[in-house]
Design a protein around this motif. Structure first.
Motif, PDB file in Angstrom:
ATOM      1  N   ARG A 180       3.563  -0.374  -5.040  1.00 30.25           N
ATOM      2  CA  ARG A 180       3.645   1.009  -4.591  1.00 30.25           C
ATOM      3  C   ARG A 180       4.845   1.206  -3.685  1.00 30.25           C
ATOM      4  NH1 ARG A 180      -1.868   0.194  -4.718  1.00 30.25           N
ATOM      5  NH2 ARG A 180      -1.997  -0.395  -2.553  1.00 30.25           N
ATOM      6  N   LEU A 230      -0.612   7.934  -7.545  1.00 30.39           N
ATOM      7  CA  LEU A 230      -1.048   6.548  -7.424  1.00 30.39           C
ATOM      8  C   LEU A 230      -2.527   6.515  -7.777  1.00 30.39           C
ATOM      9  CD1 LEU A 230       0.589   5.926  -3.944  1.00 30.39           C
ATOM     10  CD2 LEU A 230       1.431   5.064  -6.136  1.00 30.39           C
ATOM     11  N   HIS A 240      -5.667   3.947  -7.880  1.00 31.60           N
ATOM     12  CA  HIS A 240      -6.166   2.640  -7.464  1.00 31.60           C
ATOM     13  C   HIS A 240      -7.594   2.537  -7.994  1.00 31.60           C
ATOM     14  CE1 HIS A 240      -2.931   3.244  -4.539  1.00 31.60           C
ATOM     15  NE2 HIS A 240      -3.505   4.398  -4.296  1.00 31.60           N
ATOM     16  N   SER A 288      -5.368   3.872   0.200  1.00 32.83           N
ATOM     17  CA  SER A 288      -5.112   5.070  -0.593  1.00 32.83           C
ATOM     18  C   SER A 288      -5.119   6.320   0.275  1.00 32.83           C
ATOM     19  CB  SER A 288      -6.147   5.200  -1.713  1.00 32.83           C
ATOM     20  OG  SER A 288      -5.915   6.375  -2.455  1.00 32.83           O
ATOM     21  N   SER A 294      -2.653  10.213  -4.161  1.00 33.07           N
ATOM     22  CA  SER A 294      -3.206   8.863  -4.159  1.00 33.07           C
ATOM     23  C   SER A 294      -4.717   8.991  -4.302  1.00 33.07           C
ATOM     24  CB  SER A 294      -2.844   8.137  -2.860  1.00 33.07           C
ATOM     25  OG  SER A 294      -3.287   6.799  -2.906  1.00 33.07           O
TER      26      SER A 294
END
Length: 107
Positions: free
Chosen positions: A40, A53, A55, A82, A96
């Motif tokens: 990242r 992003l 996760h 996150s 995120s």
């Protein structure tokens, strides 16, 4: 998009689906915290102006099973990482998120 947990399971399926939909995906696996944050760190500047992003989380972060302490701790730390990334980079248009699974097996 950066997707963690892409070697198999939900992370792999997420990466495949995003790729099929036309997204550029960077897949990361094994150490969800150290390896993911490293990837990242390299990817975030390229996403300024808009990006995401992803996760891949686990129900174990909130309800760990016996014998999964390290895994549960890693997944819980992923939630915090996150949230921090979202707070820091939302002004640059970067999201995120941590989609979290429900238990997939019953003992």
């Amino acid at each position: 998009m950066v997707v963690t947990g892409t070697a198999s399971g939900i992370g792999g399926a997420t990466a495949r689906l995003l790729t099929e939909e036309g997204a550029v995906v960077v897949g990361v696996d094994r150490d969800p915290v150290d390896a993911g944050l490293g990837a990242r760190g390299a990817a975030v500047p390229a996403m300024f102006g808009g990006g995401g992003l992803v996760h891949v989380g686990s129900y174990s972060a909130r309800l760990p099973e016996i014998g999964t302490m390290a895994y549960a701790a890693a997944k819980l730390s992923l939630l915090a990482a996150s949230a921090s990334l979202a707070t820091n980079f939302s002004p640059q248009g970067i999201r995120s998120n941590v989609p979290t699974t429900t238990p997939s097996r019953w003992t």
